[in-house]
Design a protein around this motif. Structure first.
Motif, PDB file in Angstrom:
ATOM      1  N   TRP A  25      73.135  67.503 110.354  1.00 41.45           N
ATOM      2  CA  TRP A  25      72.775  67.096 109.342  1.00 41.45           C
ATOM      3  C   TRP A  25      73.347  68.238 108.179  1.00 41.45           C
ATOM      4  O   TRP A  25      73.870  67.630 107.033  1.00 41.45           O
ATOM      5  CB  TRP A  25      71.235  67.047 109.052  1.00 41.45           C
ATOM      6  CG  TRP A  25      70.894  66.287 108.011  1.00 41.45           C
ATOM      7  CD1 TRP A  25      69.741  66.828 107.090  1.00 41.45           C
ATOM      8  CD2 TRP A  25      70.885  64.982 107.585  1.00 41.45           C
ATOM      9  NE1 TRP A  25      69.589  66.166 105.985  1.00 41.45           N
ATOM     10  CE2 TRP A  25      70.233  64.777 106.303  1.00 41.45           C
ATOM     11  CE3 TRP A  25      71.631  63.942 108.126  1.00 41.45           C
ATOM     12  CZ2 TRP A  25      70.219  63.575 105.540  1.00 41.45           C
ATOM     13  CZ3 TRP A  25      71.791  62.636 107.434  1.00 41.45           C
ATOM     14  CH2 TRP A  25      71.142  62.730 106.131  1.00 41.45           C
ATOM     15  N   ARG A  39      75.629  67.267 104.906  1.00 40.52           N
ATOM     16  CA  ARG A  39      75.258  67.568 103.732  1.00 40.52           C
ATOM     17  C   ARG A  39      76.503  68.352 102.773  1.00 40.52           C
ATOM     18  O   ARG A  39      76.806  67.930 101.650  1.00 40.52           O
ATOM     19  CB  ARG A  39      73.963  68.686 103.525  1.00 40.52           C
ATOM     20  CG  ARG A  39      72.810  67.982 103.916  1.00 40.52           C
ATOM     21  CD  ARG A  39      71.756  68.166 103.134  1.00 40.52           C
ATOM     22  NE  ARG A  39      70.421  68.263 103.736  1.00 40.52           N
ATOM     23  CZ  ARG A  39      69.473  67.491 103.342  1.00 40.52           C
ATOM     24  NH1 ARG A  39      69.592  66.460 102.424  1.00 40.52           N
ATOM     25  NH2 ARG A  39      68.308  67.651 103.870  1.00 40.52           N
ATOM     26  N   ASP A  75      67.269  71.552 108.488  1.00 40.17           N
ATOM     27  CA  ASP A  75      68.311  70.519 108.919  1.00 40.17           C
ATOM     28  C   ASP A  75      68.773  70.977 109.973  1.00 40.17           C
ATOM     29  O   ASP A  75      68.862  72.198 110.403  1.00 40.17           O
ATOM     30  CB  ASP A  75      69.288  70.743 107.980  1.00 40.17           C
ATOM     31  CG  ASP A  75      69.284  69.806 106.718  1.00 40.17           C
ATOM     32  OD1 ASP A  75      68.027  69.457 106.598  1.00 40.17           O
ATOM     33  OD2 ASP A  75      70.071  69.696 105.888  1.00 40.17           O
ATOM     34  N   THR A 100      72.062  69.788  97.337  1.00 40.57           N
ATOM     35  CA  THR A 100      72.454  69.532  98.437  1.00 40.57           C
ATOM     36  C   THR A 100      72.687  70.530  99.416  1.00 40.57           C
ATOM     37  O   THR A 100      72.274  70.726 100.693  1.00 40.57           O
ATOM     38  CB  THR A 100      73.532  68.498  98.532  1.00 40.57           C
ATOM     39  OG1 THR A 100      73.293  67.373  97.636  1.00 40.57           O
ATOM     40  CG2 THR A 100      74.155  68.041  99.851  1.00 40.57           C
ATOM     41  N   ALA A 137      70.468  72.174 102.687  1.00 37.98           N
ATOM     42  CA  ALA A 137      70.926  72.463 104.093  1.00 37.98           C
ATOM     43  C   ALA A 137      70.817  73.747 104.764  1.00 37.98           C
ATOM     44  O   ALA A 137      70.898  74.222 105.943  1.00 37.98           O
ATOM     45  CB  ALA A 137      72.803  72.368 103.986  1.00 37.98           C
TER      46      ALA A 137
END
Ligand code: MLT
Length: 257
Positions: free
Chosen positions: A119, A123, A115, A175, A179
């Motif tokens: 991003w 997350r 990521d 999530t 990340a």
């Protein structure tokens, strides 16, 4: 505890689901390949009926470790390992860190890169939202994006139900784990295993160009860009997905259990 679906006998084929999904996303593949493979579809930690997520990050390596322990318990030394999207991140972690366990590799609708900071920040905000509101935060955040635009209402409903079944802890842990996953692009050249890379021309979450990056870096890999398939190509375009997998699996027939 890691739960799983298992069908058939033959070459072991392990299929790992994506974010917010569970092993049920692979039903069309379990049906199609169980006549000649021992198909195993785990529920990654916290998803489906598996337990063990508490909202803290679970790394892709940890998910991979769980699946290797499952293979140990099932007496499987090596398998064809495949995953879609987040399951692809896990498959890549397994293939790079435990190549002796991977007979073949299937990477669908996934990427090797990490990521970017924006991003990863998004997350973390999503993980907090999930913790407060549960799976509906994912349903709202994903919208129609995981599926091809002309997907049937039944498949849309199936996916929504699948998201809604997942616990907030599993969703937040995954999530956060995604990340913090490393960029594995530079290591792709270390893979010396038969590999199939699948993309979908209508994937708006992970474009086929990401699959091409993997394909170009993994010597001898095959690339199939499924016409019209969305992000969850195994679910929204199962026949073409299965055709690609079928052609790839031929080389493993008779290669032992
Ligand atoms: C997935 O479907 O697993 C996710 O879209 C992957 C991601 O968010 O990077």
């Amino acid at each position: 505890m890691i739960t799983f679906r298992e069908w058939g006998s033959g070459v072991p084929l392990v299929l790992m689901h994506g974010f917010g999904n569970d092993s049920s996303v692979w039903q069309a593949q379990l049906d199609a390949f169980s006549t000649r493979c021992r198909v195993i579809a785990p529920d990654l930690r916290g998803f489906g009926n598996s337990s063990g997520a508490d909202g803290a990050a679970i790394s892709m390596d940890e998910y991979a470790g769980d699946v290797l322990e499952l293979l140990d318990a099932l007496g499987i030394q090596s398998a064809v390992i495949g995953g879609i999207s987040m399951g692809g991140y896990v498959s890549l972690a397994m293939a790079l860190n435990h190549p002796e366990r991977v007979r073949g590799l299937v990477l669908a609708n996934t990427r090797a890169g990490a990521d970017n900071p924006e991003w990863a920040e998004f997350r973390e905000a999503l993980a907090r939202d999930i913790t407060q509101r549960g799976a509906i935060a994912v349903v709202e955040g994903m919208g129609d994006k995981p599926l091809r635009a002309d997907c049937t209402p039944a498949i849309r409903a199936q996916l929504r139900d699948m998201y809604m079944r997942q616990s907030a802890a599993a969703l937040a842990s995954a999530t956060r784990g995604m990340a913090s996953r490393p960029d594995r692009t530079a290591r792709l050249g270390d893979l010396h295993v038969p590999a199939l890379v699948i993309g979908g021309t209508a994937d708006v979450l992970i474009p086929s160009s990401e699959g091409l990056v993997i394909h170009r870096a993994v010597a001898g890999s095959q690339f199939v860009d499924i016409e019209g398939a969305g992000h969850l190509s195994c679910l929204d375009t199962p026949q073409a997905f299965n055709d690609a997998l079928d052609a790839f699996l031929v080389q493993f027939q008779g290669s032992g259990k």
